[in-house]
Design an enzyme around this catalytic site. Structure first.
Site, PDB file in Angstrom:
ATOM      1  N   GLU A  50       1.644   0.709   2.163  1.00 56.89           N
ATOM      2  CA  GLU A  50       1.510   2.157   2.171  1.00 56.89           C
ATOM      3  C   GLU A  50       1.233   2.633   3.590  1.00 56.89           C
ATOM      4  O   GLU A  50       0.299   2.151   4.244  1.00 56.89           O
ATOM      5  CB  GLU A  50       0.367   2.604   1.258  1.00 56.89           C
ATOM      6  CG  GLU A  50       0.624   2.370  -0.215  1.00 56.89           C
ATOM      7  CD  GLU A  50      -0.454   2.975  -1.094  1.00 56.89           C
ATOM      8  OE1 GLU A  50      -0.119   3.386  -2.217  1.00 56.89           O
ATOM      9  OE2 GLU A  50      -1.630   3.037  -0.664  1.00 56.89           O
ATOM     10  N   CYS A  51       2.053   3.562   4.064  1.00 57.87           N
ATOM     11  CA  CYS A  51       1.874   4.197   5.372  1.00 57.87           C
ATOM     12  C   CYS A  51       1.723   3.143   6.481  1.00 57.87           C
ATOM     13  O   CYS A  51       2.697   2.523   6.875  1.00 57.87           O
ATOM     14  CB  CYS A  51       0.692   5.161   5.343  1.00 57.87           C
ATOM     15  SG  CYS A  51       0.754   6.403   6.661  1.00 57.87           S
ATOM     16  N   GLY A  52       0.522   2.901   6.993  1.00 57.24           N
ATOM     17  CA  GLY A  52       0.364   1.903   8.040  1.00 57.24           C
ATOM     18  C   GLY A  52       0.835   0.527   7.605  1.00 57.24           C
ATOM     19  O   GLY A  52       1.434  -0.225   8.387  1.00 57.24           O
ATOM     20  N   THR A  92       6.084   2.654   1.197  1.00 64.73           N
ATOM     21  CA  THR A  92       6.204   4.101   1.248  1.00 64.73           C
ATOM     22  C   THR A  92       5.296   4.643   2.347  1.00 64.73           C
ATOM     23  O   THR A  92       4.338   3.980   2.761  1.00 64.73           O
ATOM     24  CB  THR A  92       5.759   4.766  -0.073  1.00 64.73           C
ATOM     25  OG1 THR A  92       4.344   4.586  -0.233  1.00 64.73           O
ATOM     26  CG2 THR A  92       6.492   4.168  -1.258  1.00 64.73           C
TER      27      THR A  92
END
Length: 441
Positions: free
Chosen positions: A327-329, A432
């Protein structure tokens, strides 16, 4: 039993509610009061500070992403406490235009749902009696939200305080405290908000100072007496499906953004969480069923991550036969490369073809809806997820198949679709830019 509560809010961000919240938690804890903290809204950082100040795990409550049953179940974590304090996000009434699961995400929704009166933090610098007009507007904006009183912040002098109090008396708003301007206990900030609790080396000293400061200038007894709430008995928590039975979870300063309710829900469902540190050049436990890479600040540690060969090769071996989700990072770390703010490209783990850059920062913020094209750990294809995106990365290349159809809170399509890449041995890499909060019901 569920104790009464209060929601600490403000007209806008940057008014001082976090400093007040942490000072209240630490001061009340010092008096032997068992306080259960919550955070209204999709904030990754504040709950860890709440936990450090109160000694109890803090949980996010979000009316756009969570249905009422989930919120009630999370408030059930207050069972046995003496008081609930919830910290709002942004301004009290700030939310999105189109309601979600059971509201528009505003802190006022949380206050109304739970019957918690609001303590409004007002920055009174540069004004005096006029501040009362703001307080009156907040008092009258929503009939289902009760204003317990205000705490004045950044008060210049005793004379200034007297003038502000005159205005509050005129509109019938109670002053619960008056904080003089003081710089040294304000928390340092980073581009996503506060510096993480784990990075704040002098956090115990800051909390002790905040506790003393707040105890000297806030009527703690009056504040406690103003608490109320509609929930009395602890409901059963909403069941959260864990992504696997044994979850290898990246946990360090580069990968720290996991919503507390998800971790608690995974463990409550019987899952075992196996933390490892990519910054410590550790690989995920090979006996785990899945690997989860949370968000964080990989761009601040890109060189160290690029040099972490044990982590990289271990993750590459893991994904051959098992799922890895980021997720993200975490998603960025699963990509091929990351360009830092100086323009230097760093090799990432290469599970996906994603290339991201922080050289020219672009702000991405908001709620997200996802209709999954492919399964991710814990959720099948076509599952509907709700979450939140908050980062400054720019996508240079996103060549893999899109993981989901993503829309914002207004149902407008978002180009950051996430990625999915299957591997011949049966493993799959998915990622994502948004952080999942709940599955839509």
């Amino acid at each position: 039993m569920i104790p009464p509560g209060l929601l600490i809010s403000a007209p806008s961000s940057g008014t001082g509610k976090t400093t007040l919240m942490l000072g209240l938690l630490a001061a009340l804890r010092g008096q032997g009061v068992n306080v259960q903290p919550f955070k209204s809204g999709p904030d990754y950082i504040d709950p860890a500070f709440h936990t450090a100040a109160s000694g109890r795990a803090s949980f996010n409550l979000d009316s756009w992403s969570m249905d009422r049953a989930m919120i009630d179940g999370l408030v059930g974590n207050a069972d046995g406490a003496d008081l609930i304090l919830a910290e709002g996000s942004m301004g009290l009434f700030d939310g999105v235009a189109v309601p979600g699961a059971c509201g528009n995400g505003a802190s006022a929704d949380t206050a109304a749902l739970m019957g918690w009166p609001v303590v409004l933090v007002l920055d009174v610098s540069g004004a005096a009696q006029s501040v009362a007009a703001t307080a009156l507007g907040f008092k009258q904006m929503r009939p289902d939200v009760t204003l317990a009183g205000v705490v004045l912040n950044r008060v210049a002098s005793p004379r200034h305080e007297t003038l502000v109090r005159v205005g509050m008396d005129q509109v019938g708003v109670r002053v619960l405290g008056s904080l003089p301007r003081r710089k040294e206990i304000e928390m340092p900030e980073r581009h996503l908000g506060l510096v993480q609790a784990g990075e704040q080396e002098n956090l115990p000293e800051l909390l002790a100072e905040a506790a003393t400061f707040v105890a000297e200038h806030v009527d703690l007894a009056a504040l406690r007496a103003a608490a109320a709430g509609t929930m009395k008995e602890a409901p059963l928590p909403t069941r959260i499906t864990p992504p696997g039975q044994r979850i290898a979870l990246a946990r360090d300063d580069a990968f720290a953004f996991v919503y507390p309710h998800l971790l608690a829900g995974w463990r409550a469902a019987g899952a075992e969480v196996l933390p490892f540190s990519p910054l410590g050049d550790e690989a995920p436990d090979a006996s785990a069923d899945i690997c989860w890479l949370p968000g964080g600040y990989p761009e601040l540690h890109a060189g160290k991550l690029a040099a972490a060969e044990t982590f990289r090769t271990g993750l590459q071996a893991f994904v051959q036969t098992k799922p890895v989700h980021g997720e993200c990072g975490g998603y960025m770390a699963m990509g091929a490369g990351l360009v830092d703010k100086e323009g230097n490209r760093h090799q990432m783990t290469g599970l996906l073809g994603l290339e991201t850059s922080f050289e020219k920062r672009k702000f991405h913020l908001g709620y997200r809806k996802a209709d999954l094209n492919a399964a991710i750990p814990g959720h099948s294809a076509r599952s509907q997820l709700r979450g939140h995106e908050f980062h400054y990365a720019t996508i240079l290349d996103e060549p893999d198949a899109p993981l989901a159809a993503i829309a914002d809170s207004n149902d407008l399509a978002v180009p950051e679709t996430g990625s999915v890449r299957p591997f011949e041995g049966g493993g799959v890499a998915t990622g994502t830019f948004f952080h999942m909060i709940a599955e839509a019901t």
